[in-house]
Design a protein around this motif. Structure first.
Motif, short mmCIF file in Angstrom:
data_model
loop_
_atom_site.label_atom_id
_atom_site.label_comp_id
_atom_site.label_asym_id
_atom_site.label_seq_id
_atom_site.Cartn_x
_atom_site.Cartn_y
_atom_site.Cartn_z
N VAL A 48 -20.21 -2.63 8.10
CA VAL A 48 -20.07 -1.19 7.85
C VAL A 48 -19.26 -1.00 6.57
CG1 VAL A 48 -20.28 -0.52 10.27
CG2 VAL A 48 -18.03 -0.99 9.34
N ARG A 72 -16.49 -8.62 5.10
CA ARG A 72 -17.54 -7.59 5.02
C ARG A 72 -18.72 -8.05 4.18
NH1 ARG A 72 -20.60 -3.29 4.27
NH2 ARG A 72 -21.37 -4.24 2.36
N SER A 74 -23.33 -7.15 3.69
CA SER A 74 -24.48 -6.38 4.17
C SER A 74 -25.15 -7.11 5.34
CB SER A 74 -25.45 -6.13 3.03
OG SER A 74 -25.85 -7.35 2.48
N THR A 98 -27.23 -2.86 10.67
CA THR A 98 -28.39 -2.29 11.35
C THR A 98 -28.89 -3.19 12.47
OG1 THR A 98 -29.78 -3.27 9.64
CG2 THR A 98 -29.08 -1.01 9.29
N TYR A 141 -23.96 3.14 16.83
CA TYR A 141 -24.13 4.38 16.05
C TYR A 141 -25.57 4.54 15.59
CZ TYR A 141 -23.32 1.16 12.07
OH TYR A 141 -23.38 0.12 11.17
N SER A 185 -30.37 -6.47 2.84
CA SER A 185 -29.77 -5.21 3.29
C SER A 185 -30.51 -4.62 4.49
CB SER A 185 -29.80 -4.21 2.13
OG SER A 185 -29.81 -2.89 2.61
N GLY A 186 -29.74 -4.23 5.49
CA GLY A 186 -30.32 -3.57 6.65
C GLY A 186 -30.94 -2.24 6.27
N THR A 187 -30.36 -1.56 5.28
CA THR A 187 -30.90 -0.28 4.84
C THR A 187 -32.28 -0.47 4.22
OG1 THR A 187 -28.63 0.26 4.26
CG2 THR A 187 -30.33 1.80 3.53
N GLY A 222 -27.24 -0.84 1.20
CA GLY A 222 -27.51 0.59 1.24
C GLY A 222 -26.27 1.41 0.91
N SER A 238 -31.43 5.76 1.16
CA SER A 238 -30.44 5.17 2.06
C SER A 238 -30.20 6.14 3.23
CB SER A 238 -29.14 4.88 1.29
OG SER A 238 -28.22 4.21 2.12
N GLN A 305 -21.66 8.30 10.12
CA GLN A 305 -22.73 7.85 11.00
C GLN A 305 -22.51 8.44 12.39
OE1 GLN A 305 -20.66 5.88 9.22
NE2 GLN A 305 -19.99 4.08 10.32
N1 PLP Z 1 -23.79 0.52 8.68
C1 PLP Z 1 -23.46 1.66 8.09
C2 PLP Z 1 -22.47 2.54 8.75
C3 PLP Z 1 -24.06 2.03 6.87
O1 PLP Z 1 -23.72 3.19 6.32
C4 PLP Z 1 -25.00 1.17 6.27
C5 PLP Z 1 -25.64 1.53 5.00
O2 PLP Z 1 -25.46 2.60 4.47
C6 PLP Z 1 -25.32 0.00 6.92
C7 PLP Z 1 -24.69 -0.32 8.10
C8 PLP Z 1 -26.30 -0.98 6.36
O3 PLP Z 1 -25.71 -1.63 5.32
P1 PLP Z 1 -26.51 -2.72 4.46
O4 PLP Z 1 -27.62 -2.00 3.78
O5 PLP Z 1 -25.46 -3.20 3.53
O6 PLP Z 1 -26.98 -3.77 5.37
#
Ligand code: PLP
Length: 355
Positions: A48, A72, A74, A98, A141, A185-187, A222, A238, A305
């Motif tokens: 996060v 931390r 992604s 995610t 979330y 990236s999960g986004t 993201g 995003s 979130q």
């Molecule tokens: N968790 C939260 C609260 C986020 O806001 C985001 C992306 O905006 C993610 C996870 C996903 O992050 P990532 O794209 O770095 O995997």
């Protein structure tokens, strides 16, 4: 290893008294659960926002007297780390990021089984999903996928505001679009799942191929929405709450719910198989499912979130979940390791993103 160390945020609040209690508990520990005295350590892989990682681990650390550190990164990057370290796990628990990569980790046997009693406080709309996958992951979330725009940059380009994903193909946005690389990236992966779910694979990958012509960069996360705020790019894809935050900080940024449909994903938490501090990892999962922990992101870290605990209050700045018409996302499909590998290869084939 150095990289790992340099990223650590270490809380070293250890009291002599607690050490004495630990020693005492060591003798009793085989007979009784130590949770009431939870002591010792915990290493968290955190996906996060950095401030949320800090606040949540700090609060947990104080509350349970557990020396807690986090790293931390992604979501896709952490999945890669957990996989690479599976013979010698470097962390106990994975907080946030995610859902799909957490499910892919479970699919690959990289997670420890733990069904927290606090799962009963997750919104009932996710009951079925939790019944199917709750042995390894917990939902904490929700985030809806949106288009982010820099209104000043758009005015300079002489463009109207895009309302739909298809509008991003307009040549006016040449080298003006950013979204995150779904391999790390999960986004980015959520963008991919949303379009595959909405349009089917053929149309979705044809879209990514065309969009590539307008993409200036594939971000590593993201959360790289600062590039939109500074006007380095005019358009970004995003989660909505990131745009709300940028706007709140005074940037000329606006989030738009795409006309084709609102995709979304869920934030997850899970325990890493082979965790050295298993009791503390379980305690941490219980904690991040709680109302208290789920309000920390917006109360203390300006991150909006949506909590999934039915008792947690969402930020007044967050979207109203009852009014959001979210499309159905097949998390079981997109959380499959085989399926994600196949889809990511197709995405790469369509974009040749490294060129
Ligand atoms: N968790 C939260 C609260 C986020 O806001 C985001 C992306 O905006 C993610 C996870 C996903 O992050 P990532 O794209 O770095 O995997």
């Amino acid at each position: 290893k150095n990289h790992f160390k340099s990223n650590l945020f270490t809380l070293t609040k250890k009291h002599k008294t607690s050490l004495k209690i630990t020693a005492l508990c060591g003798i009793l520990g085989t007979l009784f659960s130590l949770n009431a005295f939870a002591d010792g350590k915990l290493t968290v892989y955190c996906s996060v926002q950095n401030t949320t990682c800090e606040k949540v681990t700090q609060t947990f650390s104080k509350k349970y007297n557990v020396e807690t550190q986090f790293v931390r990164n992604s979501t896709g990057t952490i999945l890669g780390k957990i996989k690479a370290e599976h013979n010698n796990p470097q962390a106990d628990v994975w907080y946030g990021g995610t859902l799909e990569p957490h499910l892919q980790a479970a699919d690959q046997g990289l997670l420890a089984s733990y069904r927290s009693p606090l799962q009963k406080e997750i919104m009932p709309r996710f009951n079925q999903l939790m019944q199917q996958r709750g042995d390894f992951i917990s939902i904490i979330y929700l985030m809806e996928l949106s288009i982010g725009i820099n209104t000043e940059k758009l005015a300079k380009l002489g463009s109207t505001e895009p309302q739909c994903f298809n509008d991003l193909l307009d040549p006016v946005f040449k080298d003006q679009v950013q979204y995150a690389d779904p391999r790390v990236s999960g986004t980015g992966y959520s963008f991919l799942t949303t379009l595959v779910q909405l349009w089917g694979e053929e149309k979705a990958f044809d879209y990514f191929k065309k969009l590539h012509g307008n993409v200036s960069q594939y971000a590593k996360s993201g959360l790289a929405t600062a590039n939109l705020s500074t006007g380095e790019v005019a358009v970004d894809v995003s989660f909505m709450h990131s745009y709300v935050r940028e706007k709140d900080k005074g940037a000329p940024v606006k989030g738009i719910l795409p006309c084709e449909g609102i995709g979304y994903t869920l934030g997850a938490a899970s325990i890493i198989k082979g965790a050295r501090n298993l009791d503390n990892a379980k305690l941490f999962i219980d904690y991040v499912l709680s109302k208290e922990a789920q309000e920390i992101p917006w109360r203390e870290a300006d991150s909006y979130q949506l909590p999934t605990n039915i008792y947690a209050q969402p930020s007044p700045k967050a979207s109203d979940p009852t009014k959001l018409k979210l499309i159905d996302i097949d998390f079981i499909r997109f959380g499959s390791n085989e399926e994600s590998k196949r889809l990511l290869e197709k995405w790469f084939e369509a974009t040749k993103a490294d060129n």
